[in-house]
Design an enzyme around this catalytic site. Structure first.
Site: not given
Length: 370
Positions: A93-97, A189, A216, A266, A304, A306, A309, A335
């Site tokens: 990510d750009s770091g903006g958030f 945005q 956003g 993500d 599940c 995994c 589990c 899990h």
């Protein structure tokens, strides 16, 4: 090799599609969920374990890595892939958030953002050019343009100013010399205003980014409002480019997002709730640390398969978490990551078979989001 994307198959009943996103570090089948490795690690997991669980691409955080250990150090180490021993694709990510979420610790100008580190209070200045420079040092396959994410709720006036600044910053990001093979995605945005979403999308499409993110959203608004914004925004984005919904990871939202044409997701949610003693199941979220599971000798999710589990019970995992044992949060993390990545496998199969809407309806009918 630069980033490129190809749509392989579409579900005729909705906007869901199968695709392949190719990068210099490998190809990824979409729709895909990207586990978050904020500080060059998916918390409690080794890179090999993430891959074994089905992870093919991860996300790392530009803001955090810039502050610690520093992008120049990572460049000296040979880039983020080598630094963290991850051979697959990485999106940064750009770091903006993160910068904009600092609130009173930052000040926005047309040139960039002055902010104070949450670690030691030191002052820093991030511009679109700086964000791209840092990501070039990290050597990610996909870098995000620096944007201004307006909070929820926001006034129309503020939201308009933020999206127009985001558009100008997008142009500045593209003008920066990038790392070899590094693709840059633009970020739409516009808050919760459909006409502003349209304005942002149309302006960014003119830049011809190799991919487009929708930012956003999932910032506190009701889920139905997020879905309405997706219904309005997704059709405005190029059919031949990947669409990335940022910060969304709840299972029901993944299913709804794919049906609306999203290719990439993500979120820190799977690992964050795991550390708090909660796990995903087909019936919804289960808080395994609760006393009700002290003598429950069933798996976290009976449906599940995994590692957790197959081998451990709710009672045992609860005991570990209550005792503060690291194994407890490792087992819940294994899990949750498996659950989400396996969900994406099922979604891709449903799209291939032309039954995405049926799959969505069946999943939502049993999944209780609490």
């Amino acid at each position: 090799m630069t980033v490129n994307f190809k749509v392989m198959h579409k579900d005729n009943a909705c906007r869901a599609r199968l695709g392949v996103l190719r990068t210099g570090h490998g190809a990824i089948e979409t729709p895909v969920f990207m586990p978050v490795g904020t500080q060059a690690t998916v918390k409690t997991m080794t890179p090999e374990e993430v891959k074994e669980l089905g992870g093919r691409i991860i996300l790392s955080n530009t803001y955090h890595l810039y502050l610690r250990p520093g992008h120049e150090l990572i460049r000296e180490a040979g880039g983020l892939h080598r630094f963290m021993n991850w051979s697959g694709p990485i999106l940064t990510d750009s770091g903006g958030f993160q910068v904009f979420s600092l609130g009173p610790l930052r000040k926005i100008t047309e040139e960039g953002v002055v902010f104070r580190s949450h670690i030691d209070g030191s002052e820093h200045f991030f511009t679109p050019e700086k964000a791209m420079e840092v990501q070039a040092c990290l050597g990610s396959d996909i870098a995000m343009a620096f944007d201004e994410c307006s909070p929820y709720p926001s006034t129309r006036e503020y939201t308009l100013q933020a999206l127009e600044r985001t558009t100008r910053w997008a142009g500045r990001c593209l003008a920066v010399q990038r790392g070899a093979g590094q693709g840059v995605f633009g970020i739409v945005q516009g808050g919760m205003f459909p006409d502003l979403r349209e304005k942002s999308a149309r302006a960014l499409v003119e830049f011809n980014f190799p991919g487009y993110a929708i930012g956003g959203l999932s910032v506190g608004e009701p889920k139905q409002l997020m879905y309405e914004m997706l219904d309005h925004t997704v059709p405005l984005l190029p059919q031949e480019k990947p669409r990335y919904l940022m910060g969304v990871g709840s299972p029901d939202c993944l299913v709804e997002g794919v049906a609306r044409g999203i290719d990439m997701f993500d979120c820190v949610l799977p690992t964050r709730i795991a550390r708090n003693g909660s796990v995903f199941t087909r019936r919804g979220k289960l808080v395994v640390r609760n006393a009700a599971y002290a003598r429950d000798f069933s798996p976290l999710d009976p449906e599940c398969d995994c590692y957790t589990c197959r081998n451990y019970t709710r009672a045992y995992v609860r005991h570990l978490i209550k005792a503060g044992e690291v194994l407890g949060i490792r087992l819940t993390t294994i899990h949750n990551i498996y659950f989400i990545l396996n969900l994406m496998v099922e979604i891709r199969e449903a799209i291939q078979d032309g039954r995405m809407l049926e799959y969505k309806d069946e999943f939502i009918k049993t999944y209780q989001d609490v």
